[in-house]
Design a protein around this motif. Structure first.
Motif, PDB file in Angstrom:
ATOM      1  N   UNK A 297     -73.364   2.982 -11.589  1.00 51.61           N
ATOM      2  CA  UNK A 297     -72.530   2.060 -11.159  1.00 51.61           C
ATOM      3  C   UNK A 297     -71.291   2.986 -11.391  1.00 51.61           C
ATOM      4  N   UNK A 298     -70.589   3.310 -10.381  1.00 53.72           N
ATOM      5  CA  UNK A 298     -69.216   4.134 -10.427  1.00 53.72           C
ATOM      6  C   UNK A 298     -68.009   3.104 -10.573  1.00 53.72           C
ATOM      7  N   UNK A 299     -67.165   3.387 -11.402  1.00 57.91           N
ATOM      8  CA  UNK A 299     -66.274   2.287 -11.635  1.00 57.91           C
ATOM      9  C   UNK A 299     -64.731   3.140 -11.824  1.00 57.91           C
ATOM     10  N   UNK A 300     -63.948   3.075 -10.646  1.00 56.41           N
ATOM     11  CA  UNK A 300     -62.837   4.102 -10.716  1.00 56.41           C
ATOM     12  C   UNK A 300     -61.649   3.087 -11.440  1.00 56.41           C
ATOM     13  N   UNK A 301     -60.942   3.589 -12.294  1.00 60.20           N
ATOM     14  CA  UNK A 301     -59.781   3.175 -12.975  1.00 60.20           C
ATOM     15  C   UNK A 301     -58.724   3.621 -12.228  1.00 60.20           C
ATOM     16  N   UNK A 302     -57.979   2.679 -11.360  1.00 61.52           N
ATOM     17  CA  UNK A 302     -57.104   3.286 -10.476  1.00 61.52           C
ATOM     18  C   UNK A 302     -55.609   2.984 -11.154  1.00 61.52           C
ATOM     19  N   UNK A 303     -55.262   3.871 -12.176  1.00 56.72           N
ATOM     20  CA  UNK A 303     -54.207   3.706 -12.855  1.00 56.72           C
ATOM     21  C   UNK A 303     -54.279   3.083 -13.989  1.00 56.72           C
TER      22      UNK A 303
ATOM     23  N   UNK B 282     -54.083   3.440  -5.019  1.00 58.11           N
ATOM     24  CA  UNK B 282     -54.501   2.344  -3.953  1.00 58.11           C
ATOM     25  C   UNK B 282     -56.208   2.224  -3.799  1.00 58.11           C
ATOM     26  N   UNK B 283     -56.481   1.275  -3.184  1.00 56.66           N
ATOM     27  CA  UNK B 283     -57.931   0.975  -3.287  1.00 56.66           C
ATOM     28  C   UNK B 283     -58.679   2.350  -2.343  1.00 56.66           C
ATOM     29  N   UNK B 284     -58.312   2.414  -1.101  1.00 54.33           N
ATOM     30  CA  UNK B 284     -58.858   3.263  -0.398  1.00 54.33           C
ATOM     31  C   UNK B 284     -59.206   4.765  -0.772  1.00 54.33           C
ATOM     32  N   UNK B 285     -58.116   5.330  -1.474  1.00 57.34           N
ATOM     33  CA  UNK B 285     -58.145   6.508  -1.677  1.00 57.34           C
ATOM     34  C   UNK B 285     -58.928   6.588  -3.270  1.00 57.34           C
ATOM     35  N   UNK B 286     -58.578   5.648  -3.991  1.00 54.16           N
ATOM     36  CA  UNK B 286     -59.711   5.335  -5.282  1.00 54.16           C
ATOM     37  C   UNK B 286     -61.215   5.406  -4.911  1.00 54.16           C
ATOM     38  N   UNK B 287     -61.535   4.425  -4.005  1.00 55.08           N
ATOM     39  CA  UNK B 287     -62.891   4.637  -3.617  1.00 55.08           C
ATOM     40  C   UNK B 287     -63.378   5.966  -3.003  1.00 55.08           C
ATOM     41  N   UNK B 288     -62.465   6.592  -2.391  1.00 59.13           N
ATOM     42  CA  UNK B 288     -62.825   7.867  -1.646  1.00 59.13           C
ATOM     43  C   UNK B 288     -63.276   8.785  -2.833  1.00 59.13           C
ATOM     44  N   UNK B 289     -62.407   8.818  -3.837  1.00 57.29           N
ATOM     45  CA  UNK B 289     -62.569   9.697  -4.900  1.00 57.29           C
ATOM     46  C   UNK B 289     -63.827   9.260  -5.598  1.00 57.29           C
ATOM     47  N   UNK B 290     -64.230   7.955  -5.885  1.00 62.05           N
ATOM     48  CA  UNK B 290     -65.229   7.468  -6.483  1.00 62.05           C
ATOM     49  C   UNK B 290     -66.571   7.768  -5.672  1.00 62.05           C
ATOM     50  N   UNK B 291     -66.601   7.656  -4.497  1.00 63.80           N
ATOM     51  CA  UNK B 291     -67.486   8.214  -3.589  1.00 63.80           C
ATOM     52  C   UNK B 291     -68.108   9.538  -3.735  1.00 63.80           C
ATOM     53  N   UNK B 292     -67.283  10.241  -3.981  1.00 64.96           N
ATOM     54  CA  UNK B 292     -67.671  11.933  -4.447  1.00 64.96           C
ATOM     55  C   UNK B 292     -68.481  11.948  -5.812  1.00 64.96           C
ATOM     56  N   UNK B 293     -68.355  10.683  -6.620  1.00 61.02           N
ATOM     57  CA  UNK B 293     -69.302  10.915  -7.808  1.00 61.02           C
ATOM     58  C   UNK B 293     -70.450  10.151  -7.742  1.00 61.02           C
ATOM     59  N   UNK B 294     -70.885   9.395  -6.479  1.00 60.28           N
ATOM     60  CA  UNK B 294     -72.060   8.721  -6.291  1.00 60.28           C
ATOM     61  C   UNK B 294     -72.967   9.666  -6.149  1.00 60.28           C
ATOM     62  N   UNK B 295     -74.384   9.437  -6.518  1.00 58.32           N
ATOM     63  CA  UNK B 295     -75.378  10.444  -6.761  1.00 58.32           C
ATOM     64  C   UNK B 295     -76.583   9.889  -5.496  1.00 58.32           C
ATOM     65  N   UNK B 296     -76.672   8.742  -5.374  1.00 61.85           N
ATOM     66  CA  UNK B 296     -77.752   7.981  -4.268  1.00 61.85           C
ATOM     67  C   UNK B 296     -77.382   8.353  -3.107  1.00 61.85           C
ATOM     68  N   UNK B 297     -78.184   8.363  -2.087  1.00 67.10           N
ATOM     69  CA  UNK B 297     -78.046   8.145  -0.636  1.00 67.10           C
ATOM     70  C   UNK B 297     -77.253   6.926  -0.266  1.00 67.10           C
ATOM     71  N   UNK B 298     -77.524   5.711  -0.989  1.00 65.15           N
ATOM     72  CA  UNK B 298     -77.293   4.615  -0.529  1.00 65.15           C
ATOM     73  C   UNK B 298     -76.111   3.911  -1.570  1.00 65.15           C
ATOM     74  N   UNK B 299     -75.083   3.711  -1.107  1.00 67.88           N
ATOM     75  CA  UNK B 299     -73.914   3.260  -2.051  1.00 67.88           C
ATOM     76  C   UNK B 299     -73.513   1.994  -1.492  1.00 67.88           C
ATOM     77  N   UNK B 300     -73.571   0.887  -2.295  1.00 70.51           N
ATOM     78  CA  UNK B 300     -72.936  -0.168  -2.116  1.00 70.51           C
ATOM     79  C   UNK B 300     -71.824  -0.645  -2.891  1.00 70.51           C
ATOM     80  N   UNK B 301     -70.718  -1.282  -2.185  1.00 69.74           N
ATOM     81  CA  UNK B 301     -69.386  -1.340  -2.785  1.00 69.74           C
ATOM     82  C   UNK B 301     -69.281  -2.544  -3.341  1.00 69.74           C
ATOM     83  N   UNK B 302     -68.741  -2.954  -4.448  1.00 68.64           N
ATOM     84  CA  UNK B 302     -68.482  -4.293  -5.029  1.00 68.64           C
ATOM     85  C   UNK B 302     -67.137  -4.335  -5.301  1.00 68.64           C
ATOM     86  N   UNK B 303     -66.709  -5.714  -5.074  1.00 69.04           N
ATOM     87  CA  UNK B 303     -65.500  -5.998  -5.769  1.00 69.04           C
ATOM     88  C   UNK B 303     -65.298  -6.933  -7.008  1.00 69.04           C
ATOM     89  N   UNK B 304     -64.390  -6.514  -7.597  1.00 71.80           N
ATOM     90  CA  UNK B 304     -64.231  -7.080  -8.980  1.00 71.80           C
ATOM     91  C   UNK B 304     -63.420  -8.367  -9.026  1.00 71.80           C
TER      92      UNK B 304
END
Length: 97
Positions: A39-45, A74-96
């Motif tokens: 579970x990749x969780x980005x702290x955006x600020x 912002x959400x878009x950039x934060x998620x883009x950076x988080x995606x780079x940390x994902x290891x699996x071929x499949x990534x599911x995005x979740x809202x908090x």
């Protein structure tokens, strides 16, 4: 029998994230039948202290990996950076919320 595919969850939190909503999100993830590999969780600020403490609690229960971004980008950039940390071929995005 088919082997279930590994997947990662990706989400982002920021200063307005509500502790109660994040807890509901974590409980849902924790109760999944097929658990995520990561579970990749980005702290955006800045993150409220209670939200941070909740994340620390759940890190002991589910495989949360933190990506800390010092200033809110912002959400878009934060998620883009988080995606780079994902290891699996499949990534599911979740809202908090």
């Amino acid at each position: 029998m088919n082997k279930l595919t590994d997947y990662d969850f990706l989400g982002s939190i920021y200063k307005n994230t509500k502790e109660s909503e994040l807890k509901e999100t974590f409980e849902s993830i924790k109760n999944q039948t097929h658990k995520p590999k990561n579970i990749i969780l980005v702290f955006d600020g800045y993150i409220e202290k209670k939200v941070f403490e909740l994340v620390e609690k759940y890190k002991k229960l589910i495989p949360i990996k933190i990506l800390n971004i010092e200033n809110n980008v912002g959400l878009g950039i934060a998620l883009r950076r988080g995606l780079l940390k994902c290891e699996s071929k499949i990534v599911l995005r979740f809202d908090t919320d």
